[in-house]
Motif scaffolding. Structure first.
Motif, PDB file in Angstrom:
ATOM      1  N   VAL A 218     -10.526   6.891  -6.687  1.00 42.13           N
ATOM      2  CA  VAL A 218      -9.570   5.991  -7.325  1.00 42.13           C
ATOM      3  C   VAL A 218      -8.246   6.735  -7.472  1.00 42.13           C
ATOM      4  O   VAL A 218      -8.170   7.743  -8.185  1.00 42.13           O
ATOM      5  N   LEU A 219      -7.211   6.271  -6.782  1.00 46.15           N
ATOM      6  CA  LEU A 219      -5.870   6.829  -6.899  1.00 46.15           C
ATOM      7  C   LEU A 219      -5.094   5.960  -7.883  1.00 46.15           C
ATOM      8  O   LEU A 219      -5.039   4.737  -7.737  1.00 46.15           O
ATOM      9  N   ILE A 220      -4.462   6.585  -8.882  1.00 40.48           N
ATOM     10  CA  ILE A 220      -3.842   5.852  -9.981  1.00 40.48           C
ATOM     11  C   ILE A 220      -2.344   6.135  -9.992  1.00 40.48           C
ATOM     12  O   ILE A 220      -1.912   7.286  -9.937  1.00 40.48           O
ATOM     13  N   THR A 221      -1.540   5.071 -10.078  1.00 40.81           N
ATOM     14  CA  THR A 221      -0.087   5.198 -10.052  1.00 40.81           C
ATOM     15  C   THR A 221       0.476   5.365 -11.469  1.00 40.81           C
ATOM     16  O   THR A 221      -0.245   5.256 -12.471  1.00 40.81           O
ATOM     17  N   GLU A 222       1.783   5.606 -11.527  1.00 37.23           N
ATOM     18  CA  GLU A 222       2.454   5.739 -12.824  1.00 37.23           C
ATOM     19  C   GLU A 222       2.273   4.489 -13.676  1.00 37.23           C
ATOM     20  O   GLU A 222       2.192   4.567 -14.908  1.00 37.23           O
ATOM     21  N   SER A 223       2.238   3.326 -13.037  1.00 36.31           N
ATOM     22  CA  SER A 223       2.069   2.065 -13.781  1.00 36.31           C
ATOM     23  C   SER A 223       0.599   1.670 -13.906  1.00 36.31           C
ATOM     24  O   SER A 223       0.280   0.543 -14.268  1.00 36.31           O
ATOM     25  N   HIS A 224      -0.298   2.617 -13.564  1.00 32.98           N
ATOM     26  CA  HIS A 224      -1.748   2.450 -13.708  1.00 32.98           C
ATOM     27  C   HIS A 224      -2.340   1.395 -12.780  1.00 32.98           C
ATOM     28  O   HIS A 224      -3.403   0.839 -13.053  1.00 32.98           O
ATOM     29  N   GLU A 225      -1.666   1.127 -11.674  1.00 34.89           N
ATOM     30  CA  GLU A 225      -2.289   0.348 -10.608  1.00 34.89           C
ATOM     31  C   GLU A 225      -3.177   1.282  -9.792  1.00 34.89           C
ATOM     32  O   GLU A 225      -2.956   2.500  -9.747  1.00 34.89           O
ATOM     33  N   ARG A 226      -4.154   0.708  -9.093  1.00 38.71           N
ATOM     34  CA  ARG A 226      -5.184   1.540  -8.475  1.00 38.71           C
ATOM     35  C   ARG A 226      -5.393   1.216  -7.010  1.00 38.71           C
ATOM     36  O   ARG A 226      -5.400   0.049  -6.610  1.00 38.71           O
ATOM     37  N   LEU A 227      -5.609   2.285  -6.255  1.00 38.23           N
ATOM     38  CA  LEU A 227      -6.085   2.186  -4.879  1.00 38.23           C
ATOM     39  C   LEU A 227      -7.498   2.732  -4.869  1.00 38.23           C
ATOM     40  O   LEU A 227      -7.741   3.844  -5.363  1.00 38.23           O
ATOM     41  N   ILE A 228      -8.442   1.989  -4.324  1.00 40.80           N
ATOM     42  CA  ILE A 228      -9.847   2.406  -4.309  1.00 40.80           C
ATOM     43  C   ILE A 228     -10.292   2.622  -2.876  1.00 40.80           C
ATOM     44  O   ILE A 228     -10.046   1.771  -2.005  1.00 40.80           O
ATOM     45  N   ALA A 229     -10.915   3.768  -2.616  1.00 44.25           N
ATOM     46  CA  ALA A 229     -11.317   4.111  -1.247  1.00 44.25           C
ATOM     47  C   ALA A 229     -12.666   4.790  -1.255  1.00 44.25           C
ATOM     48  O   ALA A 229     -13.070   5.401  -2.248  1.00 44.25           O
ATOM     49  N   ARG A 230     -13.364   4.692  -0.117  1.00 46.51           N
ATOM     50  CA  ARG A 230     -14.644   5.363   0.058  1.00 46.51           C
ATOM     51  C   ARG A 230     -14.617   6.138   1.370  1.00 46.51           C
ATOM     52  O   ARG A 230     -13.829   5.843   2.258  1.00 46.51           O
ATOM     53  N   ARG A 231     -15.515   7.105   1.482  1.00 49.71           N
ATOM     54  CA  ARG A 231     -15.616   7.861   2.720  1.00 49.71           C
ATOM     55  C   ARG A 231     -15.881   6.928   3.882  1.00 49.71           C
ATOM     56  O   ARG A 231     -16.738   6.048   3.807  1.00 49.71           O
ATOM     57  N   ALA A 232     -15.139   7.124   4.958  1.00 53.22           N
ATOM     58  CA  ALA A 232     -15.312   6.264   6.126  1.00 53.22           C
ATOM     59  C   ALA A 232     -16.687   6.482   6.722  1.00 53.22           C
ATOM     60  O   ALA A 232     -17.195   7.595   6.723  1.00 53.22           O
TER      61      ALA A 232
ATOM     62  N   PHE B  28       0.827  -1.208   0.000  1.00 50.36           N
ATOM     63  CA  PHE B  28       0.000   0.000   0.000  1.00 50.36           C
ATOM     64  C   PHE B  28       0.865   1.265   0.000  1.00 50.36           C
ATOM     65  O   PHE B  28       0.650   2.176  -0.815  1.00 50.36           O
ATOM     66  N   LEU B  29       1.842   1.331   0.900  1.00 50.69           N
ATOM     67  CA  LEU B  29       2.670   2.537   1.001  1.00 50.69           C
ATOM     68  C   LEU B  29       3.498   2.740  -0.258  1.00 50.69           C
ATOM     69  O   LEU B  29       3.707   3.883  -0.703  1.00 50.69           O
ATOM     70  N   SER B  30       3.967   1.644  -0.857  1.00 55.58           N
ATOM     71  CA  SER B  30       4.725   1.758  -2.097  1.00 55.58           C
ATOM     72  C   SER B  30       3.873   2.336  -3.212  1.00 55.58           C
ATOM     73  O   SER B  30       4.306   3.232  -3.952  1.00 55.58           O
ATOM     74  N   LEU B  31       2.626   1.873  -3.335  1.00 46.86           N
ATOM     75  CA  LEU B  31       1.728   2.395  -4.371  1.00 46.86           C
ATOM     76  C   LEU B  31       1.346   3.839  -4.081  1.00 46.86           C
ATOM     77  O   LEU B  31       1.249   4.655  -5.009  1.00 46.86           O
ATOM     78  N   LEU B  32       1.130   4.159  -2.809  1.00 47.37           N
ATOM     79  CA  LEU B  32       0.735   5.521  -2.459  1.00 47.37           C
ATOM     80  C   LEU B  32       1.806   6.528  -2.887  1.00 47.37           C
ATOM     81  O   LEU B  32       1.485   7.615  -3.384  1.00 47.37           O
TER      82      LEU B  32
ATOM     83  N   ARG C  60      -0.118   9.342  -9.154  1.00 47.47           N
ATOM     84  CA  ARG C  60       0.044  10.527 -10.000  1.00 47.47           C
ATOM     85  C   ARG C  60      -1.292  11.161 -10.397  1.00 47.47           C
ATOM     86  O   ARG C  60      -1.336  12.310 -10.795  1.00 47.47           O
ATOM     87  N   TRP C  61      -2.378  10.418 -10.332  1.00 51.32           N
ATOM     88  CA  TRP C  61      -3.673  10.950 -10.747  1.00 51.32           C
ATOM     89  C   TRP C  61      -4.762  10.440  -9.815  1.00 51.32           C
ATOM     90  O   TRP C  61      -4.571   9.459  -9.090  1.00 51.32           O
ATOM     91  N   PHE C  62      -5.890  11.093  -9.857  1.00 50.86           N
ATOM     92  CA  PHE C  62      -7.056  10.578  -9.139  1.00 50.86           C
ATOM     93  C   PHE C  62      -8.310  10.823  -9.949  1.00 50.86           C
ATOM     94  O   PHE C  62      -8.376  11.733 -10.778  1.00 50.86           O
TER      95      PHE C  62
END
Length: 320
Positions: free
Chosen positions: A306-320, A287-291, A295-297
């Motif tokens: 959706v947080l998107i990395t340089e290699s187009h991997e994704r972190l998906i989150a919702r409001r707590a 998680f920390l490595s991807l964070l 580069r985009w959201f």
């Protein structure tokens, strides 16, 4: 209702100090976009105010209040609909705040930050200053350049209109609280903006993209398509001061974030040093490595971040 745009969320809590306050009934706040949100400097972290349509919304540590404008000899006064001992009054940048009969010291209200909007094909730029330079609108090709005092804001629901006249040509700016995606950069913005200059119409995006990330904790539900370990806890909180914090599975972390041009960057600074089960530590490291590589959201159709990395991997989150 017409509100003076130069006033920075004007209002003050006035109250008759002798009467015992009744048991308040906090008015539920609808899920509306607030404009000109600010915190009085006399109550940092305690009271936040903003506008939703023609009503003021006040949020305290434990309650939400809806306030309506009330008669006053000078300045502007707003009183809570369900509690006359909660009010907000201001004039010329000073404010008096009262919550359930408790008075705060005289506050200074920050002027609203300039508002910027822009669009493409043809390119255009709008700046609204609420103190000083006024309204500035221009096209990239240079055929339109407008300078005039910022008009009064007319609000209706989540829409705000500024109407003026530039050398005999009407200029109308409509700001809606509808999320907008820049057609060239792909950056999300909080508002859709339409500018009409005479018989020409320009449509684009406005507001601060960071405001879409701020306002509370995000609960991560997926890391690069792997989901999350059952009962693990991964969160992201984008602070209004540019700081970032959260839980990474085992440890907490802090850092910063910057939005500029077309990108979002998240340089992390520090984590705590606890040790947990190997699987949790692996998830945390991933998680920390991807964070750090984000580069985009964007937001998906369900409203998830959706947080998107340089290699187009994704972190998906919702409001707590």
């Amino acid at each position: 209702m017409i509100l003076r745009a130069g006033l920075s969320l004007v209002a003050i809590l006035m109250l008759s100090a002798c009467a015992a306050p009744p048991s308040p009934r906090a008015t539920p706040v609808a899920d509306e976009a607030l404009t000109f949100v600010t915190t009085p400097d006399c109550a940092p972290g305690t009271v936040t105010i903003g506008f939703a349509g023609d009503r003021m919304r006040m949020t305290t540590a434990s309650r939400h209040y809806t306030l309506h404008e009330a008669p006053t000899a000078h300045g502007m006064l707003f009183v809570a609909e369900d509690d006359p001992h909660t009010s907000f009054w201001s004039e010329d940048g000073s404010a008096l705040v009262m919550v359930r009969g408790k008075h705060y010291a005289t506050c200074r209200m920050d002027r609203p930050k300039p508002y910027r909007a822009s669009g493409n094909e043809p390119g255009w730029l709008l700046d609204l200053h609420f103190d000083g330079p006024g309204l500035r609108f221009s096209t990239a090709r240079g055929d339109i350049r407008v300078k005039l005092p910022t008009p009064e804001a007319v609000r209706s629901g989540t829409r705000t209109r500024y109407a003026g006249n530039a050398d005999g040509t009407p200029l109308i700016v409509d700001v809606s609280g509808q999320r907008c995606l820049d057609s060239m950069s792909g950056m999300p913005y909080p508002d859709t903006v339409q500018v009409r200059h005479g018989d020409q119409r320009f449509i684009g995006c406005g507001g601060d993209p960071a405001s879409l990330l701020q306002g509370g904790e995000w609960l991560v539900e997926d890391i690069a398509g792997r989901g999350l370990i059952d009962a693990s806890h991964v969160t992201i909180d984008f602070g209004e001061d540019g700081r970032l914090s959260g839980q990474a599975s085992c440890n907490s972390y802090v850092g910063g974030y910057q939005i500029g041009g077309e990108t979002l960057r998240i340089p992390l600074a520090m984590t705590t040093m606890m040790h947990c089960a190997p699987a949790l530590m692996q998830q945390e490291e991933h998680f920390l490595s991807l964070l750090r590589q984000v580069r985009w959201f964007e937001f998906d159709a369900s409203g998830a971040l959706v947080l998107i990395t340089e290699s187009h991997e994704r972190l998906i989150a919702r409001r707590a």
